[in-house]
Scaffold this motif. Structure first.
Motif, PDB file in Angstrom:
ATOM      1  N   GLY A   1      -4.600   3.431   2.703  1.00  0.00           N
ATOM      2  CA  GLY A   1      -5.618   3.429   1.656  1.00  0.00           C
ATOM      3  C   GLY A   1      -5.571   2.207   0.764  1.00  0.00           C
ATOM      4  O   GLY A   1      -6.271   2.141  -0.241  1.00  0.00           O
ATOM      5  N   ASP A   2      -4.768   1.216   1.140  1.00  0.00           N
ATOM      6  CA  ASP A   2      -4.645  -0.013   0.351  1.00  0.00           C
ATOM      7  C   ASP A   2      -5.755  -0.983   0.739  1.00  0.00           C
ATOM      8  O   ASP A   2      -5.710  -1.607   1.790  1.00  0.00           O
ATOM      9  CB  ASP A   2      -3.267  -0.641   0.580  1.00  0.00           C
ATOM     10  N   GLN A   3      -6.743  -1.085  -0.129  1.00  0.00           N
ATOM     11  CA  GLN A   3      -7.945  -1.854   0.178  1.00  0.00           C
ATOM     12  C   GLN A   3      -7.658  -3.358   0.305  1.00  0.00           C
ATOM     13  O   GLN A   3      -8.111  -4.001   1.251  1.00  0.00           O
ATOM     14  CB  GLN A   3      -8.984  -1.617  -0.910  1.00  0.00           C
ATOM     15  N   THR A   4      -6.905  -3.919  -0.632  1.00  0.00           N
ATOM     16  CA  THR A   4      -6.646  -5.365  -0.593  1.00  0.00           C
ATOM     17  C   THR A   4      -5.762  -5.731   0.594  1.00  0.00           C
ATOM     18  O   THR A   4      -5.987  -6.750   1.242  1.00  0.00           O
ATOM     19  CB  THR A   4      -5.995  -5.845  -1.902  1.00  0.00           C
TER      20      THR A   4
ATOM     21  N   LEU B   1     -13.442   2.020   3.445  1.00  0.00           N
ATOM     22  CA  LEU B   1     -12.335   2.195   2.501  1.00  0.00           C
ATOM     23  C   LEU B   1     -12.734   1.698   1.119  1.00  0.00           C
ATOM     24  O   LEU B   1     -12.396   2.317   0.106  1.00  0.00           O
ATOM     25  CB  LEU B   1     -11.113   1.424   3.011  1.00  0.00           C
ATOM     26  N   ALA B   2     -13.496   0.613   1.072  1.00  0.00           N
ATOM     27  CA  ALA B   2     -13.951   0.056  -0.203  1.00  0.00           C
ATOM     28  C   ALA B   2     -14.951   1.006  -0.875  1.00  0.00           C
ATOM     29  O   ALA B   2     -14.963   1.126  -2.103  1.00  0.00           O
ATOM     30  CB  ALA B   2     -14.600  -1.305   0.027  1.00  0.00           C
TER      31      ALA B   2
ATOM     32  N   ALA C   1     -13.217   4.022  -2.715  1.00  0.00           N
ATOM     33  CA  ALA C   1     -12.531   3.752  -3.975  1.00  0.00           C
ATOM     34  C   ALA C   1     -13.453   3.686  -5.170  1.00  0.00           C
ATOM     35  O   ALA C   1     -14.608   3.678  -5.153  1.00  0.00           O
ATOM     36  CB  ALA C   1     -11.770   2.436  -3.876  1.00  0.00           C
TER      37      ALA C   1
ATOM     38  N   ARG D   1      -7.937  -5.655   3.700  1.00  0.00           N
ATOM     39  CA  ARG D   1      -8.822  -6.819   3.779  1.00  0.00           C
ATOM     40  C   ARG D   1      -8.042  -8.070   4.186  1.00  0.00           C
ATOM     41  O   ARG D   1      -8.495  -8.853   5.023  1.00  0.00           O
ATOM     42  CB  ARG D   1      -9.528  -7.036   2.439  1.00  0.00           C
TER      43      ARG D   1
ATOM     44  N   VAL E   1     -12.630  -0.991   7.000  1.00  0.00           N
ATOM     45  CA  VAL E   1     -12.236  -1.597   5.729  1.00  0.00           C
ATOM     46  C   VAL E   1     -13.377  -1.443   4.719  1.00  0.00           C
ATOM     47  O   VAL E   1     -13.134  -1.148   3.546  1.00  0.00           O
ATOM     48  CB  VAL E   1     -11.853  -3.088   5.924  1.00  0.00           C
TER      49      VAL E   1
ATOM     50  N   ILE F   1      -5.271   0.461   6.488  1.00  0.00           N
ATOM     51  CA  ILE F   1      -6.429   1.348   6.295  1.00  0.00           C
ATOM     52  C   ILE F   1      -5.946   2.779   6.070  1.00  0.00           C
ATOM     53  O   ILE F   1      -6.417   3.470   5.165  1.00  0.00           O
ATOM     54  CB  ILE F   1      -7.391   1.266   7.503  1.00  0.00           C
TER      55      ILE F   1
END
Length: 90
Positions: free
Chosen positions: A42-45, A86-87, A90, A48, A83, A39
Protein backbone atom coordinates in the motif's frame (compact mmCIF):
# COMPACT_ATOMS: atom_id res chain seq x y z
CA UNK A 1 28.04 -34.21 -29.07
CA UNK A 2 29.25 -31.59 -31.53
CA UNK A 3 31.75 -32.95 -34.02
CA UNK A 4 32.70 -30.06 -36.27
CA UNK A 5 34.62 -26.96 -35.28
CA UNK A 6 31.66 -24.71 -36.13
CA UNK A 7 29.25 -26.87 -34.11
CA UNK A 8 31.56 -26.71 -31.09
CA UNK A 9 31.70 -22.93 -31.43
CA UNK A 10 27.90 -22.79 -31.69
CA UNK A 11 27.60 -24.79 -28.46
CA UNK A 12 29.88 -22.29 -26.69
CA UNK A 13 27.90 -19.33 -28.05
CA UNK A 14 24.57 -20.85 -27.02
CA UNK A 15 25.85 -21.52 -23.50
CA UNK A 16 27.08 -17.93 -23.18
CA UNK A 17 23.83 -16.48 -24.56
CA UNK A 18 21.74 -18.72 -22.28
CA UNK A 19 23.64 -17.52 -19.23
CA UNK A 20 23.13 -13.87 -20.19
CA UNK A 21 19.42 -14.39 -20.92
CA UNK A 22 18.93 -16.20 -17.60
CA UNK A 23 20.54 -13.29 -15.74
CA UNK A 24 18.39 -10.73 -17.59
CA UNK A 25 15.18 -12.72 -16.96
CA UNK A 26 16.04 -13.00 -13.26
CA UNK A 27 16.65 -9.25 -13.03
CA UNK A 28 13.34 -8.61 -14.80
CA UNK A 29 11.40 -10.80 -12.39
CA UNK A 30 13.10 -9.23 -9.37
CA UNK A 31 12.11 -5.69 -10.35
CA UNK A 32 8.55 -6.68 -11.26
CA UNK A 33 8.24 -8.42 -7.89
CA UNK A 34 9.45 -5.26 -6.12
CA UNK A 35 6.65 -3.27 -7.77
CA UNK A 36 4.05 -5.89 -6.85
CA UNK A 37 5.26 -6.00 -3.24
CA UNK A 38 5.09 -2.21 -2.98
CA UNK A 39 1.53 -2.29 -4.35
CA UNK A 40 0.50 -4.97 -1.85
CA UNK A 41 2.03 -3.04 1.03
CA UNK A 42 0.00 0.00 0.00
CA UNK A 43 3.03 2.29 -0.21
CA UNK A 44 2.17 4.63 -3.06
CA UNK A 45 5.53 6.41 -3.43
CA UNK A 46 7.51 3.17 -3.22
CA UNK A 47 5.26 1.59 -5.84
CA UNK A 48 5.66 4.57 -8.18
CA UNK A 49 9.45 4.57 -7.73
CA UNK A 50 9.69 0.81 -8.23
CA UNK A 51 7.57 1.07 -11.38
CA UNK A 52 9.78 3.81 -12.82
CA UNK A 53 12.77 1.52 -12.35
CA UNK A 54 11.06 -1.65 -13.60
CA UNK A 55 9.50 -0.19 -16.76
CA UNK A 56 12.75 0.39 -18.71
CA UNK A 57 14.04 -3.01 -17.61
CA UNK A 58 10.88 -4.66 -18.95
CA UNK A 59 11.07 -2.84 -22.27
CA UNK A 60 14.78 -3.56 -22.63
CA UNK A 61 14.07 -7.25 -22.02
CA UNK A 62 11.53 -7.11 -24.82
CA UNK A 63 14.07 -5.43 -27.07
CA UNK A 64 16.63 -8.14 -26.31
CA UNK A 65 14.12 -10.93 -26.97
CA UNK A 66 13.86 -12.15 -23.38
CA UNK A 67 10.09 -11.59 -23.42
CA UNK A 68 7.74 -10.73 -26.27
CA UNK A 69 7.12 -7.01 -26.75
CA UNK A 70 3.38 -7.41 -26.19
CA UNK A 71 4.03 -9.29 -22.95
CA UNK A 72 6.27 -6.48 -21.71
CA UNK A 73 3.72 -3.85 -22.71
CA UNK A 74 0.93 -5.78 -21.00
CA UNK A 75 2.93 -6.11 -17.77
CA UNK A 76 3.80 -2.39 -17.77
CA UNK A 77 0.18 -1.49 -18.45
CA UNK A 78 -1.18 -3.66 -15.65
CA UNK A 79 1.41 -2.51 -13.14
CA UNK A 80 0.75 1.13 -14.06
CA UNK A 81 -3.00 0.58 -13.61
CA UNK A 82 -2.40 -1.03 -10.21
CA UNK A 83 -0.24 1.88 -9.06
CA UNK A 84 -2.87 4.36 -10.32
CA UNK A 85 -5.60 2.45 -8.46
CA UNK A 86 -3.47 2.61 -5.34
CA UNK A 87 -3.29 6.39 -5.71
CA UNK A 88 -7.08 6.63 -6.01
CA UNK A 89 -7.59 4.61 -2.81
CA UNK A 90 -5.50 6.99 -0.74
Amino acid sequence: MANTKSAKKAVRQIARRTAVNRQRRSKLRTFVRKVEEAILSGDQTAARNALSVAEPILMRAAQKGIVHKNTASRKVSRLTASVAALAKQA
